[in-house]
Scaffold this active site. Structure first.
Site, short mmCIF file in Angstrom:
data_model
loop_
_atom_site.label_atom_id
_atom_site.label_comp_id
_atom_site.label_asym_id
_atom_site.label_seq_id
_atom_site.Cartn_x
_atom_site.Cartn_y
_atom_site.Cartn_z
N ASP A 101 -2.02 2.32 -4.29
CA ASP A 101 -3.15 2.39 -5.23
C ASP A 101 -4.52 2.34 -4.58
OD1 ASP A 101 -3.08 -0.34 -4.64
OD2 ASP A 101 -3.37 -0.98 -6.72
N ASN A 158 5.12 -2.15 4.27
CA ASN A 158 5.03 -2.75 2.94
C ASN A 158 5.71 -1.83 1.94
OD1 ASN A 158 3.51 -4.70 0.97
ND2 ASN A 158 3.05 -2.65 0.18
N GLU A 159 6.66 -2.40 1.22
CA GLU A 159 7.31 -1.72 0.09
C GLU A 159 7.84 -0.33 0.42
OE1 GLU A 159 5.04 -1.88 -3.54
OE2 GLU A 159 5.24 -4.06 -3.66
N ASN A 188 7.25 -9.07 -2.36
CA ASN A 188 6.24 -8.75 -3.37
C ASN A 188 6.92 -8.80 -4.73
OD1 ASN A 188 4.55 -8.22 -1.25
ND2 ASN A 188 4.47 -6.00 -1.56
N TYR A 225 6.19 -9.27 -9.15
CA TYR A 225 5.16 -9.32 -10.21
C TYR A 225 5.69 -9.73 -11.57
CZ TYR A 225 1.68 -7.45 -7.03
OH TYR A 225 0.80 -7.30 -5.99
N GLU A 277 3.10 -11.06 -2.25
CA GLU A 277 2.25 -10.55 -3.34
C GLU A 277 2.78 -11.07 -4.66
OE1 GLU A 277 1.51 -6.34 -3.66
OE2 GLU A 277 1.36 -6.09 -1.48
N LYS A 306 -6.79 -7.39 -9.56
CA LYS A 306 -5.98 -8.61 -9.33
C LYS A 306 -6.70 -9.61 -8.43
CE LYS A 306 -1.55 -6.42 -10.26
NZ LYS A 306 -1.92 -5.00 -10.13
C1 BDP Z 1 2.17 -3.64 -4.81
C2 BDP Z 1 1.49 -3.02 -3.61
C3 BDP Z 1 -0.03 -3.21 -3.64
C4 BDP Z 1 -0.58 -2.92 -5.01
C5 BDP Z 1 0.05 -3.91 -5.97
C6 BDP Z 1 -0.46 -3.76 -7.40
O1 BDP Z 1 2.01 -3.55 -2.42
O2 BDP Z 1 -0.61 -2.39 -2.65
O3 BDP Z 1 -1.96 -2.96 -5.08
O4 BDP Z 1 1.44 -3.68 -6.00
O5 BDP Z 1 0.16 -3.01 -8.15
O6 BDP Z 1 3.24 -2.84 -5.16
O7 BDP Z 1 -1.46 -4.37 -7.75
#
Ligand code: BDP
Length: 579
Positions: free
Chosen positions: A162, A399-400, A450, A452, A488, A552
């Site tokens: 992003d 990353n990811e 990571n 969420y 994250e 964020k």
């Molecule tokens: C993760 C990514 C990070 C994004 C974040 C997001 O590692 O770069 O900015 O999500 O969605 O998947 O805020």
């Protein structure tokens, strides 16, 4: 490659400032000079300087040019032109001649221009910069809007991540000199200690006619003279009553390396900064100087208004100031190597870094041999660049990536072997979003996660998010049996938006979610740290999931605190393990 410095045998001056700029719109020979469309600032990204969207999202060729003179007293010297970084791809021309190129932005590169540089006339420096990403670049881009389905699908510009794909000559351009007879080319410092004695191995490579290297650690008794073999040297020094490098005591030493000829004349002289410290993973702990350290901090971006990803010392100082204010002890250089100047600041201020390769969202639907080659190249350049920085305590190879795919296994095996062959003194991690389905964690020391809950799934449901995290962490630990670093987690938050009962996007929600998830992380003895996404709001590509960027941040893009920052400051003021 050494960081450029002025010493008794070396001169240094920068070519930063205002350069001419044009997009490559036709076939003409821009390398010999061109009519400027605009003027640009170096260092800096070009994207946000102008009012026109064409320039903002331009990723094909652009040209930078400036002229410079060289003082005649440098005639006897070897002259080197060095770029801190150019994203993504640079081709460099001096006085119409092609010097060479560099790919994978974010790492430095240089050219010996001794033969081509003029002393009696202006020198014309032209740089072609291109930021077209593909499945063969690291990071990838232009995958026809088909990143893994999710929040990055359909973005403009077309990237599978992003953050905005800023481009340009983003870090300093310098000319430095070395003697022609002999010069130091590479230094590697590795440290351990026993009781009060520091053991410092200093090795290096040089070019030219030197016979020996005289190495001393300033302010100590430690010194030695070693013979060069095949233009390399290796030495072992002892520092008595050593002062270790650590978070609250970032003690630094300066190793002075002098190349000398058979008569003892000093040919080249360079000072390399280092700290004496050890870092390792032991069971469920990261040990810094044999003591457990719990990482509290952030993922970040080099990102600021107008300058984009350009080096900005003021923002760097402000960011580290805020990190200290909030009692963070660490961050990950998400998602690419940060400027050398920022890493040095972390050395000086005692901030722990996880240094990451610019390999974000590697997608195995598109990977080929060339992708792996680019990934290995940039990882090696990162290690070569940052190996002497004590603040760097771990390498992150990616990353990811889609590491739930079997093709990822040999790929990441090769990368972890490369890192370990270059540096055996630091743990290595890989940052995954695949949970217990990740297939490559065998190759890494720490599992980077990571996650969420409460944002991309279970929106608005803090209790359910906590329960989900609890269960998934236990499952991952069962699966991997390694320490887990939460790299994250977080929630987009509009500064100034409030709501009771708490609701997504509000400052209350960010606070409740982050503190709630941290509570769960701290129930688990195998969690070695909590890095919130993100330190500050940042500019993104455009898409339906981002309103004016990624929000964020615990701080706004202007570097002011959101509500959660005050709670974290209080919570983080007591370290999890005693220092
Ligand atoms: C993760 C990514 C990070 C994004 C974040 C997001 O590692 O770069 O900015 O999500 O969605 O998947 O805020």
């Amino acid at each position: 490659m050494l960081y450029p410095k002025r010493t008794q045998t070396r001169d240094l001056f920068e070519l930063n400032g205002i350069w001419n700029f044009a997009r490559e719109l036709d076939e003409s020979n821009y390398a010999e000079g061109f009519t400027a469309e605009k003027q640009v600032a170096v260092p800096g990204s070009y994207n946000d300087l102008f009012t026109d969207n064409e320039f903002r999202t331009w990723e094909k060729g652009t040209w930078y040019a400036r002229s410079f003179q060289l003082p005649r007293m440098l005639r006897s010297e070897r002259i080197v032109l060095r770029f801190g970084s150019v994203s993504y791809r640079a081709e460099v021309y001096l006085n119409g001649q092609h010097l060479g190129g560099h790919e994978t932005g974010y790492t430095p590169f240089e050219f010996d221009i001794t033969e081509l540089a003029k002393f009696d006339d202006e020198n014309l420096l032209c740089v072609r910069v291109e930021n077209t990403l593909s499945n063969e670049t690291v990071p990838m881009g232009n995958l026809q809007n088909k990143p893994e389905a999710g929040q990055f699908a359909g973005q403009y510009p077309d990237t599978p991540f992003d953050f905005f794909p800023y481009a340009g000559i983003q870090r300093p351009v310098a000319i430095y000199t070395t003697p022609k007879t002999a010069w130091l080319d590479q230094v590697a410092v590795e440290t351990t200690y026993e009781g009060n004695t520091g053991h410092v191995s200093i090795g290096g490579r040089c070019c030219g006619q030197a016979a020996k290297a005289f190495i001393s650690v300033q302010g100590t008794e430690a010194s030695t003279t070693v013979e060069l073999h095949d233009q390399t040297f290796a030495s072992m020094l002892k520092i008595e009553s050593v002062q270790l490098w650590g978070v609250n005591r970032p003690n630094l030493y300066q190793a002075r390396i002098q190349l000398i000829d058979t008569d003892g004349n000093v040919l080249d002289d360079y000072t390399q900064q280092f700290g004496v410290r050890t870092v390792k993973v032991d069971g469920n702990r990261i040990l810094l100087n044999e003591k457990p350290v719990y990482l509290q901090g952030f993922g970040r971006h080099e990102d600021f208004h107008i300058i984009g990803k350009g080096l900005n010392h003021s923002v760097n100082i402000r960011d580290h100031e805020l990190l200290k204010w909030i009692h963070a002890n660490s961050y990950r250089t998400t998602h690419y190597p940060y400027s050398e100047e920022l890493i040095q600041l972390a050395d000086e201020q005692g901030i722990l870094l996880i240094a990451e390769a610019p390999a974000v969202s590697i997608n195995f639907d598109y990977v080929n041999e060339q992708t792996l080659k680019a990934h290995k190249k940039v990882l090696a350049e990162l290690i070569e660049r940052d190996r002497n920085n004590p603040s760097v305590i771990m390498w992150s190879v990616a990353n990811e990536a889609t590491t739930d795919r079997p093709e990822s296994i040999p790929y990441f095996k090769e990368l972890s072997e490369l890192v370990r062959s270059m540096d055996s003194t630091r743990p290595v991690t890989m940052i995954s979003c695949k949970g217990a389905d990740d297939l490559v964690m065998d190759f890494f020391d720490v599992v980077g996660v990571n996650t969420y809950p409460g944002w991309y799934h279970l929106p608005g449901q803090v209790d359910a998010a906590k329960e989900h995290l609890r269960a998934s962490l236990k499952q991952m630990h069962e699966q991997f049996r390694k320490p887990i670093l939460i790299t994250e987690f977080g929630a987009d938050t509009i500064a100034g938006m409030h709501s009771l009962p708490v609701e997504q996007w509000s400052e209350e929600y960010q606070t409740e979610l982050i503190l709630g998830l941290i509570e769960v992380m701290r129930e688990m003895d195998f969690v070695v740290g909590e890095h919130i996404w993100n330190f500050a709001d940042f500019r993104t590509a455009q898409g339906f999931a981002r309103v004016g960027g990624n929000k964020k941040g615990v701080f706004t893009r202007e570097r002011q605190p959101k509500m959660v920052a005050h709670f974290l400051k209080k919570f983080w003021s007591k370290p999890r393990y005693e220092d």
